[in-house]
Structure formats: C-alpha cells, structure tokens
Design a protein around this motif. Sequence first.
Motif, PDB file in Angstrom:
ATOM      1  N   ALA A  58       1.042  -1.613   0.058  1.00  0.00           N
ATOM      2  CA  ALA A  58      -0.056   0.839   0.102  1.00  0.00           C
ATOM      3  C   ALA A  58       0.243   1.142  -0.057  1.00  0.00           C
ATOM      4  N   LYS A  59       0.508   2.173  -1.166  1.00  0.00           N
ATOM      5  CA  LYS A  59       1.470   4.084  -0.883  1.00  0.00           C
ATOM      6  C   LYS A  59       0.993   3.816   0.890  1.00  0.00           C
ATOM      7  N   ALA A  60       2.478   4.715   1.450  1.00  0.00           N
ATOM      8  CA  ALA A  60       2.357   5.192   2.383  1.00  0.00           C
ATOM      9  C   ALA A  60       1.319   6.843   1.951  1.00  0.00           C
ATOM     10  N   MET A  61       0.884   7.666   2.974  1.00  0.00           N
ATOM     11  CA  MET A  61       0.452   8.393   3.485  1.00  0.00           C
ATOM     12  C   MET A  61       0.973   8.727   4.499  1.00  0.00           C
ATOM     13  N   PRO A  62       1.573  10.273   4.586  1.00  0.00           N
ATOM     14  CA  PRO A  62       1.962  10.804   5.584  1.00  0.00           C
ATOM     15  C   PRO A  62       0.344  11.563   6.172  1.00  0.00           C
ATOM     16  N   VAL A  63       0.572  11.557   8.007  1.00  0.00           N
ATOM     17  CA  VAL A  63      -0.210  12.449   8.907  1.00  0.00           C
ATOM     18  C   VAL A  63      -0.115  13.736   9.651  1.00  0.00           C
ATOM     19  N   ILE A  64      -0.708  14.423   9.209  1.00  0.00           N
ATOM     20  CA  ILE A  64      -0.086  15.945   9.576  1.00  0.00           C
ATOM     21  C   ILE A  64      -1.105  16.398  10.548  1.00  0.00           C
ATOM     22  N   ILE A  65      -0.892  16.910  12.043  1.00  0.00           N
ATOM     23  CA  ILE A  65      -1.159  17.604  12.569  1.00  0.00           C
ATOM     24  C   ILE A  65      -1.506  18.281  13.212  1.00  0.00           C
ATOM     25  N   GLY A  66      -2.646  19.463  12.684  1.00  0.00           N
ATOM     26  CA  GLY A  66      -2.435  21.179  13.383  1.00  0.00           C
ATOM     27  C   GLY A  66      -3.088  21.812  12.705  1.00  0.00           C
ATOM     28  N   GLY A  67      -2.801  23.016  12.339  1.00  0.00           N
ATOM     29  CA  GLY A  67      -4.324  24.126  11.918  1.00  0.00           C
ATOM     30  C   GLY A  67      -4.278  24.566  10.791  1.00  0.00           C
ATOM     31  N   LEU A  71       3.516  18.382  -4.430  1.00  0.00           N
ATOM     32  CA  LEU A  71       4.369  18.106  -5.002  1.00  0.00           C
ATOM     33  C   LEU A  71       4.835  16.798  -5.348  1.00  0.00           C
ATOM     34  N   GLY A  72       2.912  15.664  -5.158  1.00  0.00           N
ATOM     35  CA  GLY A  72       2.275  14.263  -5.893  1.00  0.00           C
ATOM     36  C   GLY A  72       2.250  14.384  -4.335  1.00  0.00           C
ATOM     37  N   THR A  73       1.779  14.550  -3.310  1.00  0.00           N
ATOM     38  CA  THR A  73       2.393  13.246  -2.421  1.00  0.00           C
ATOM     39  C   THR A  73       0.636  13.564  -1.507  1.00  0.00           C
ATOM     40  N   LYS A  74      -0.375  12.885  -1.402  1.00  0.00           N
ATOM     41  CA  LYS A  74      -1.270  13.043  -0.371  1.00  0.00           C
ATOM     42  C   LYS A  74      -1.259  12.584   1.025  1.00  0.00           C
ATOM     43  N   GLU A  98     -15.899  26.444   5.838  1.00  0.00           N
ATOM     44  CA  GLU A  98     -16.769  26.370   4.170  1.00  0.00           C
ATOM     45  C   GLU A  98     -15.822  25.933   3.964  1.00  0.00           C
ATOM     46  N   ALA A  99     -15.007  27.354   3.865  1.00  0.00           N
ATOM     47  CA  ALA A  99     -14.193  27.469   2.605  1.00  0.00           C
ATOM     48  C   ALA A  99     -12.937  26.303   2.655  1.00  0.00           C
ATOM     49  N   LEU A 100     -12.324  26.075   3.666  1.00  0.00           N
ATOM     50  CA  LEU A 100     -11.288  25.431   3.759  1.00  0.00           C
ATOM     51  C   LEU A 100     -11.722  23.732   3.933  1.00  0.00           C
ATOM     52  N   LEU A 101     -12.666  23.713   3.995  1.00  0.00           N
ATOM     53  CA  LEU A 101     -12.963  22.133   4.276  1.00  0.00           C
ATOM     54  C   LEU A 101     -13.184  21.765   2.085  1.00  0.00           C
ATOM     55  N   GLU A 102     -14.177  22.756   1.840  1.00  0.00           N
ATOM     56  CA  GLU A 102     -14.055  23.310   0.182  1.00  0.00           C
ATOM     57  C   GLU A 102     -13.075  22.720  -0.249  1.00  0.00           C
ATOM     58  N   GLN A 103     -11.681  23.563  -0.003  1.00  0.00           N
ATOM     59  CA  GLN A 103     -10.681  22.699  -1.179  1.00  0.00           C
ATOM     60  C   GLN A 103     -10.208  21.885  -0.435  1.00  0.00           C
ATOM     61  N   TRP A 104     -10.038  21.377   0.245  1.00  0.00           N
ATOM     62  CA  TRP A 104      -9.866  20.019   0.850  1.00  0.00           C
ATOM     63  C   TRP A 104     -10.414  19.155  -0.440  1.00  0.00           C
ATOM     64  N   ARG A 105     -11.896  19.139   0.241  1.00  0.00           N
ATOM     65  CA  ARG A 105     -12.400  17.904  -0.567  1.00  0.00           C
ATOM     66  C   ARG A 105     -12.692  18.143  -2.168  1.00  0.00           C
ATOM     67  N   SER A 106     -12.221  19.502  -3.113  1.00  0.00           N
ATOM     68  CA  SER A 106     -11.914  19.595  -4.083  1.00  0.00           C
ATOM     69  C   SER A 106     -10.729  19.014  -4.817  1.00  0.00           C
ATOM     70  N   ALA A 107      -9.042  19.237  -3.315  1.00  0.00           N
ATOM     71  CA  ALA A 107      -8.479  18.414  -4.119  1.00  0.00           C
ATOM     72  C   ALA A 107      -7.990  16.738  -3.577  1.00  0.00           C
ATOM     73  N   GLY A 108      -8.967  15.952  -3.527  1.00  0.00           N
ATOM     74  CA  GLY A 108      -9.513  14.973  -3.239  1.00  0.00           C
ATOM     75  C   GLY A 108      -8.615  13.837  -1.920  1.00  0.00           C
ATOM     76  N   LEU A 109      -8.745  15.136  -0.541  1.00  0.00           N
ATOM     77  CA  LEU A 109      -7.896  14.538   0.265  1.00  0.00           C
ATOM     78  C   LEU A 109      -9.009  14.151   1.393  1.00  0.00           C
ATOM     79  N   PRO A 110      -8.553  13.198   2.635  1.00  0.00           N
ATOM     80  CA  PRO A 110      -9.643  12.881   3.127  1.00  0.00           C
ATOM     81  C   PRO A 110      -9.940  13.767   3.208  1.00  0.00           C
TER      82      PRO A 110
END
Length: 324
Positions: free
Chosen positions: A4-13, A54-57, A71-83
């Motif tokens: 499985a492809k590794a996915m970094p986990v980022i915790i913060g603001g 840079l090509g990494t989700k 809503e603005a922050l979450l919409e950008q996240w969704r549109s980028a296809g990020l979980p």
Amino acid sequence: MKKAKAMPVIIGGMVFDIHATATIPATAKSTTPGKIKFMLGGVARNIAECLLKLGTKSFMISALGCDLAGEALLEQWRSAGLPTEGIQRGPDITTASVCNMFDINGDLTAGVASVDTIVTFASPNEHELVAMANSLSHENRFSPIQRDQDKNASIESLFKELKSAIVVLLQKGIKYILVTLGPDGAFLCSGSGPSGLRECLNDTKYSDGKSELFDMVSSRCSTHQYFCSTPCKGGSQLFVMHFPALPAIVRGVSGAGDCLVGGILSSLCSGLDVMQSVAVGVAAAKAAIEAETNVPSTYDLTAVADDAGKVYNAARVVFQESML
C-alpha cells in the motif's frame, strides 16, 4: 503482495487568513482605502498543500467550525480529493482565523488572531522553549539556563531567566505553557492571569467520564487554596505556578517527559482540572524515572494519587504581573 502507498499524517491548524493592505497612509479611527485578500492558511494546512502540489496526498487531523471560514477551508480540501475523516467539525468550534493589517509599504501594523480552536497547550522543556521563542520572534536572543554556573539557583531566579521566552509564546496565542525543568519541577504559565487557570477548574470539555483516577486524585487534591481567594484583575497578565519535582531513585529519564504529558492528558480526560492534572503528570513522570523501561509496566494508581497530592499541595505562585 502489493504494498500500500504510504500517506503522511499531518496534525495541526487550518486557518482562514485575511490580509488587509492600505493603499494610502492610514488615518486613526477611520476607514482606509485598500485591498483585502482572503487566503487559506495554517502551518499544517500549508505543509499539506505543498505536499499535494509535489504529488503526495496526506491525511489531515485538525478542527473546523460550521462557519463560512470552515466551509471555505473544507471545500478546498474536498476539491483536492483529500480525505476529510480526520477533520473534526462542530457547532461549538470556531474556525481559526487571522486578520493582518499592512501599511502602504507592506509592513504589518496590527493583527487579530482567533485561534482558540488550535492553540491551547504546550509543554516544552527549557531548551525547546528557547528554540520556540527564537523561531516565533525571528531572533536568537533567548538562551537556556546555564545550570553549571549556579546549581543552587532559586526557583524565582530560574523563572526570571525564562520569563521573556515564555511571554513570547503566550503573546503568540498559546493559552497554557508547562515548562518542564527536570529535577526542579515545572512552571505552569497562563497569559490571562489566575482566571485563565480558573477557567479550567471543573472544566469537563475534555472529559470522557469520571474514573478511578478521578476519584482517587480529587480526594487528595481539593480546589487549590489560591483559587478560593478573591478574584484577580483580568487582562493580559502573566501568572505562573511552580510544581516541584518528587524525590526519586533514578533508573532512566528518557520516558519521563512523555509520561508527564500522558499523565496530564489522562487526567484531563477523566475530568480533573488542569492543576490536578499537572500534579498527576509529575507523579507519572516520577514512576517512569524509577522504572527500567521508558514507560512503567504498570501504574499503581494509589501511589500516583498520593504523589500527585504531595505535588499539588506544594505548588505555589512564583509570579503574577502584567505582560505589557
């Protein structure tokens, strides 16, 4: 077997930034013509966006409110296809937002930060404190305590050497700072006077229900006598309490700091207030120091509660004064 492809986990603001730049010299107490830009920011969010481009989700763990900024922050996240599963939302959460005002030369003149959702506690040791303060102030004017020069320095003198670095962190929005000092214990610092710590007394927003730990510690650590006195003036006021370390037979120190934080978090989750929780953290760190492993194989809750009571009842105010 396919890996499985590794996915970094980022915790913060995740922060909604507003930049207001004047196009003419500003006049006090008056509206000034200029340009306003809305940006999606936050250190952790920015890192995730950089990774994406840079090509990494990545998988983001953060908190957003049910408001326009969220809503603005979450919409950008969704549109980028990020979980989005790691992004907590709720009506009691206000999305972190920062409004900065710049003059015609692009220099920052003022700013307002509403970041209560993501900046609350920090527990650095003195070296980490200095590094954080130097980074946030973009200077290298802070340095750790020179313990070799004065091994018998008083608690008050230790605090005096660290005070300016502590103030930097508090002024940047951190509500509570626990500076760990090894054998000298720890400083619990608030930038809003004793009322800042009083807010945490009986605050159960972290609680997942009363526990055996709660019952044992609360019976030994009643509300601290300082908070039973008359209310103090509000405002930007540095308030610092010292929690002493406990005598211990040292077998290893590598897990002490981690167990201190673990003890504090476990206590907050059980419903104990912040001062009781710090006392439990010190007690948990003592047990780690006396263990052969980083984390003790088991914790004797009676011993932890007894030790927490000793620390709690010996805690004292070492500083209270305006930060301005």
